[in-house]
Design a protein around this motif. Structure first.
Motif, PDB file in Angstrom:
ATOM      1  N   TYR A 101       4.439  14.060  -4.637  1.00 36.82           N
ATOM      2  CA  TYR A 101       3.477  15.022  -4.100  1.00 36.82           C
ATOM      3  C   TYR A 101       3.912  16.462  -4.379  1.00 36.82           C
ATOM      4  O   TYR A 101       3.118  17.284  -4.840  1.00 36.82           O
ATOM      5  CB  TYR A 101       3.312  14.801  -2.599  1.00 36.82           C
ATOM      6  CG  TYR A 101       2.524  15.908  -1.923  1.00 36.82           C
ATOM      7  CD1 TYR A 101       1.143  16.004  -2.089  1.00 36.82           C
ATOM      8  CD2 TYR A 101       3.176  16.867  -1.156  1.00 36.82           C
ATOM      9  CE1 TYR A 101       0.428  17.036  -1.501  1.00 36.82           C
ATOM     10  CE2 TYR A 101       2.464  17.895  -0.561  1.00 36.82           C
ATOM     11  CZ  TYR A 101       1.097  17.975  -0.728  1.00 36.82           C
ATOM     12  OH  TYR A 101       0.400  19.000  -0.153  1.00 36.82           O
ATOM     13  N   LEU A 102       5.180  16.768  -4.100  1.00 34.10           N
ATOM     14  CA  LEU A 102       5.670  18.133  -4.313  1.00 34.10           C
ATOM     15  C   LEU A 102       5.628  18.510  -5.793  1.00 34.10           C
ATOM     16  O   LEU A 102       5.276  19.648  -6.157  1.00 34.10           O
ATOM     17  CB  LEU A 102       7.090  18.270  -3.763  1.00 34.10           C
ATOM     18  CG  LEU A 102       7.233  18.149  -2.241  1.00 34.10           C
ATOM     19  CD1 LEU A 102       8.703  18.220  -1.841  1.00 34.10           C
ATOM     20  CD2 LEU A 102       6.420  19.212  -1.514  1.00 34.10           C
ATOM     21  N   TRP A 103       5.996  17.567  -6.650  1.00 33.36           N
ATOM     22  CA  TRP A 103       5.942  17.807  -8.093  1.00 33.36           C
ATOM     23  C   TRP A 103       4.506  18.030  -8.546  1.00 33.36           C
ATOM     24  O   TRP A 103       4.220  18.952  -9.316  1.00 33.36           O
ATOM     25  CB  TRP A 103       6.581  16.633  -8.815  1.00 33.36           C
ATOM     26  CG  TRP A 103       6.756  16.818 -10.296  1.00 33.36           C
ATOM     27  CD1 TRP A 103       6.770  17.985 -10.997  1.00 33.36           C
ATOM     28  CD2 TRP A 103       6.932  15.770 -11.261  1.00 33.36           C
ATOM     29  NE1 TRP A 103       6.950  17.753 -12.341  1.00 33.36           N
ATOM     30  CE2 TRP A 103       7.056  16.404 -12.528  1.00 33.36           C
ATOM     31  CE3 TRP A 103       7.022  14.381 -11.174  1.00 33.36           C
ATOM     32  CZ2 TRP A 103       7.245  15.677 -13.698  1.00 33.36           C
ATOM     33  CZ3 TRP A 103       7.213  13.662 -12.342  1.00 33.36           C
ATOM     34  CH2 TRP A 103       7.328  14.289 -13.589  1.00 33.36           C
ATOM     35  N   SER A 104       3.585  17.199  -8.061  1.00 29.09           N
ATOM     36  CA  SER A 104       2.173  17.331  -8.425  1.00 29.09           C
ATOM     37  C   SER A 104       1.623  18.684  -7.985  1.00 29.09           C
ATOM     38  O   SER A 104       0.931  19.372  -8.744  1.00 29.09           O
ATOM     39  CB  SER A 104       1.352  16.213  -7.781  1.00 29.09           C
ATOM     40  OG  SER A 104       1.714  14.952  -8.274  1.00 29.09           O
ATOM     41  N   ARG A 105       1.915  19.054  -6.751  1.00 28.34           N
ATOM     42  CA  ARG A 105       1.397  20.321  -6.231  1.00 28.34           C
ATOM     43  C   ARG A 105       1.958  21.507  -7.015  1.00 28.34           C
ATOM     44  O   ARG A 105       1.237  22.467  -7.327  1.00 28.34           O
ATOM     45  CB  ARG A 105       1.742  20.463  -4.749  1.00 28.34           C
ATOM     46  CG  ARG A 105       1.042  21.629  -4.061  1.00 28.34           C
ATOM     47  CD  ARG A 105       1.376  21.689  -2.598  1.00 28.34           C
ATOM     48  NE  ARG A 105       2.781  22.018  -2.368  1.00 28.34           N
ATOM     49  CZ  ARG A 105       3.296  22.222  -1.160  1.00 28.34           C
ATOM     50  NH1 ARG A 105       2.546  22.095  -0.075  1.00 28.34           N
ATOM     51  NH2 ARG A 105       4.580  22.535  -1.035  1.00 28.34           N
ATOM     52  N   LEU A 118       0.828  -1.206   0.000  1.00 28.52           N
ATOM     53  CA  LEU A 118       0.000   0.000   0.000  1.00 28.52           C
ATOM     54  C   LEU A 118       0.861   1.254   0.000  1.00 28.52           C
ATOM     55  O   LEU A 118       0.554   2.239  -0.692  1.00 28.52           O
ATOM     56  CB  LEU A 118      -0.937  -0.005   1.208  1.00 28.52           C
ATOM     57  CG  LEU A 118      -2.121  -0.971   1.147  1.00 28.52           C
ATOM     58  CD1 LEU A 118      -2.918  -0.914   2.446  1.00 28.52           C
ATOM     59  CD2 LEU A 118      -3.029  -0.652  -0.044  1.00 28.52           C
ATOM     60  N   PHE A 119       1.943   1.234   0.771  1.00 25.21           N
ATOM     61  CA  PHE A 119       2.817   2.406   0.826  1.00 25.21           C
ATOM     62  C   PHE A 119       3.504   2.625  -0.523  1.00 25.21           C
ATOM     63  O   PHE A 119       3.605   3.755  -1.015  1.00 25.21           O
ATOM     64  CB  PHE A 119       3.847   2.226   1.936  1.00 25.21           C
ATOM     65  CG  PHE A 119       4.687   3.455   2.194  1.00 25.21           C
ATOM     66  CD1 PHE A 119       4.161   4.724   2.034  1.00 25.21           C
ATOM     67  CD2 PHE A 119       6.009   3.334   2.589  1.00 25.21           C
ATOM     68  CE1 PHE A 119       4.927   5.861   2.281  1.00 25.21           C
ATOM     69  CE2 PHE A 119       6.791   4.457   2.827  1.00 25.21           C
ATOM     70  CZ  PHE A 119       6.246   5.724   2.675  1.00 25.21           C
ATOM     71  N   VAL A 120       3.973   1.543  -1.131  1.00 23.94           N
ATOM     72  CA  VAL A 120       4.601   1.650  -2.447  1.00 23.94           C
ATOM     73  C   VAL A 120       3.587   2.145  -3.486  1.00 23.94           C
ATOM     74  O   VAL A 120       3.894   2.998  -4.328  1.00 23.94           O
ATOM     75  CB  VAL A 120       5.199   0.303  -2.871  1.00 23.94           C
ATOM     76  CG1 VAL A 120       5.648   0.333  -4.328  1.00 23.94           C
ATOM     77  CG2 VAL A 120       6.371  -0.065  -1.965  1.00 23.94           C
ATOM     78  N   THR A 121       2.369   1.625  -3.410  1.00 22.58           N
ATOM     79  CA  THR A 121       1.321   2.071  -4.331  1.00 22.58           C
ATOM     80  C   THR A 121       1.053   3.560  -4.163  1.00 22.58           C
ATOM     81  O   THR A 121       0.994   4.312  -5.142  1.00 22.58           O
ATOM     82  CB  THR A 121       0.025   1.286  -4.079  1.00 22.58           C
ATOM     83  OG1 THR A 121       0.263  -0.106  -4.294  1.00 22.58           O
ATOM     84  CG2 THR A 121      -1.080   1.751  -5.016  1.00 22.58           C
ATOM     85  N   PHE A 122       0.898   3.988  -2.922  1.00 23.42           N
ATOM     86  CA  PHE A 122       0.643   5.399  -2.634  1.00 23.42           C
ATOM     87  C   PHE A 122       1.755   6.276  -3.192  1.00 23.42           C
ATOM     88  O   PHE A 122       1.499   7.330  -3.790  1.00 23.42           O
ATOM     89  CB  PHE A 122       0.525   5.577  -1.117  1.00 23.42           C
ATOM     90  CG  PHE A 122       0.283   6.988  -0.676  1.00 23.42           C
ATOM     91  CD1 PHE A 122      -0.975   7.559  -0.781  1.00 23.42           C
ATOM     92  CD2 PHE A 122       1.313   7.750  -0.140  1.00 23.42           C
ATOM     93  CE1 PHE A 122      -1.206   8.871  -0.367  1.00 23.42           C
ATOM     94  CE2 PHE A 122       1.102   9.051   0.276  1.00 23.42           C
ATOM     95  CZ  PHE A 122      -0.161   9.621   0.162  1.00 23.42           C
ATOM     96  N   VAL A 166      10.742   8.578  -0.561  1.00 29.95           N
ATOM     97  CA  VAL A 166      11.304   9.554  -1.503  1.00 29.95           C
ATOM     98  C   VAL A 166      10.358   9.763  -2.684  1.00 29.95           C
ATOM     99  O   VAL A 166      10.097  10.907  -3.110  1.00 29.95           O
ATOM    100  CB  VAL A 166      12.692   9.093  -1.993  1.00 29.95           C
ATOM    101  CG1 VAL A 166      13.166   9.949  -3.165  1.00 29.95           C
ATOM    102  CG2 VAL A 166      13.704   9.163  -0.856  1.00 29.95           C
ATOM    103  N   CYS A 167       9.831   8.670  -3.218  1.00 33.68           N
ATOM    104  CA  CYS A 167       8.900   8.769  -4.353  1.00 33.68           C
ATOM    105  C   CYS A 167       7.617   9.494  -3.952  1.00 33.68           C
ATOM    106  O   CYS A 167       7.081  10.305  -4.720  1.00 33.68           O
ATOM    107  CB  CYS A 167       8.567   7.378  -4.892  1.00 33.68           C
ATOM    108  SG  CYS A 167       9.943   6.544  -5.712  1.00 33.68           S
ATOM    109  N   ALA A 168       7.111   9.193  -2.748  1.00 30.75           N
ATOM    110  CA  ALA A 168       5.869   9.815  -2.287  1.00 30.75           C
ATOM    111  C   ALA A 168       6.035  11.319  -2.116  1.00 30.75           C
ATOM    112  O   ALA A 168       5.227  12.113  -2.612  1.00 30.75           O
ATOM    113  CB  ALA A 168       5.418   9.175  -0.983  1.00 30.75           C
ATOM    114  N   VAL A 169       7.094  11.715  -1.419  1.00 33.05           N
ATOM    115  CA  VAL A 169       7.320  13.141  -1.180  1.00 33.05           C
ATOM    116  C   VAL A 169       7.627  13.867  -2.485  1.00 33.05           C
ATOM    117  O   VAL A 169       7.071  14.938  -2.779  1.00 33.05           O
ATOM    118  CB  VAL A 169       8.460  13.345  -0.162  1.00 33.05           C
ATOM    119  CG1 VAL A 169       8.811  14.822  -0.037  1.00 33.05           C
ATOM    120  CG2 VAL A 169       8.074  12.777   1.196  1.00 33.05           C
TER     121      VAL A 169
END
Length: 269
Positions: A256-260, A162-166, A250-253
């Motif tokens: 998210y920052l790139w998306s925002r 789930l964490f990897v998916t997120f 690292v991928c999540a952060v």
């Protein structure tokens, strides 16, 4: 002081996110072909590697006398991670469709929490990934996969997946926004599909040539796959778990920052 408009003028991020999530779920239900297509690819790879290469690969990994049964235990974790990569590729396509059709631009003009537009895509994709993973695990059991994981290990596997998916979904949402077309979005995340082949997903990294072995040992998917493999088969995972969680964080952060940044940039144009 900010006043709350009881007539609906105030933003409600949770309510708006739930609305966007329902929109994405309804789209998945109305157009199930996308989900079926995303599931079909890892299933085809699973059947191909088990029934075509299984005996030879199993003997090469586990030694003489081993075969398809041993290789199933080895390859399923790679197929599981590949399933997540396939689903998030579909997420990038969905976001790109909303961008090119002007839907996200319309959402920006509506009186809704801006974060909910992205959150709806993320949560919808996580749910789609869960459905895909259940289907792939079901097929794996049918072809002979017999994990020895206990309840605690299954909980850990679920949490890691789930964490990897997120994490990968946030990358996909950013990639979808950055893509100029749906066709570009469908290709930009192709490396995520290929990385399991260039890691320890299908063969041990130590069997590779020196340069490729170095890449396989240090790329993000290798610790993720080996963590899932260790938890499912009851073998020690060591520090691979922390590397897997670190790469996912690292991928999540980053996603998210790139998306925002992309979303806010478009909003100011």
């Amino acid at each position: 002081m900010t006043t709350i408009d009881v007539r609906g003028g105030q933003f409600f991020p949770l309510r708006d996110s739930a609305t966007m999530l329902r929109r994405n779920i309804k789209r998945m239900v109305r157009y199930p072909s996308m989900t079926v297509t995303l599931i079909a690819m890892p299933v085809v790879f699973l059947l191909l590697f088990v029934y075509v290469f299984g005996d030879a690969m199993g003997a090469g990994i586990a030694g003489a006398g081993a075969g398809r049964a041993e290789y199933v235990e080895y390859v399923v974790p790679a197929i599981v991670v590949m399933t997540i990569a396939a689903v998030v590729q579909g997420t990038a396509v969905s976001v790109a469709m909303d961008m090119t059709e002007g839907l996200i631009a319309r959402f920006r003009t509506m009186h809704i929490a801006r974060v909910s537009v992205l959150t709806g895509h993320v949560l919808g994709s996580v749910i789609q990934s869960v459905v895909a993973l259940m289907a792939v695990f079901g097929v794996a059991l049918l072809v002979g996969f017999r994990p020895s994981a206990g309840v605690g290990a299954w909980v850990a596997v679920t949490g890691v997946l789930l964490f990897v998916t997120f994490a990968l979904v946030w990358l996909a949402v950013a990639a979808g926004q950055a893509s100029s077309s749906v066709e570009t979005a469908s290709n930009v995340l192709m490396p995520l599909i290929l990385l399991p082949f260039l890691g320890s997903g299908f063969v041990p990294a130590e069997s590779m040539p020196a340069g490729l072995r170095w890449f396989a040992e240090y790329q993000p998917f290798t610790p993720i796959i080996e963590t899932v493999r260790g938890l499912l088969t009851g073998t020690p995972v060591g520090d691979r778990l922390w590397w897997a969680l670190g790469w996912a964080a690292v991928c999540a952060v980053g996603g998210y920052l790139w998306s925002r940044k992309l979303f806010n940039r478009e909003a100011t144009r």
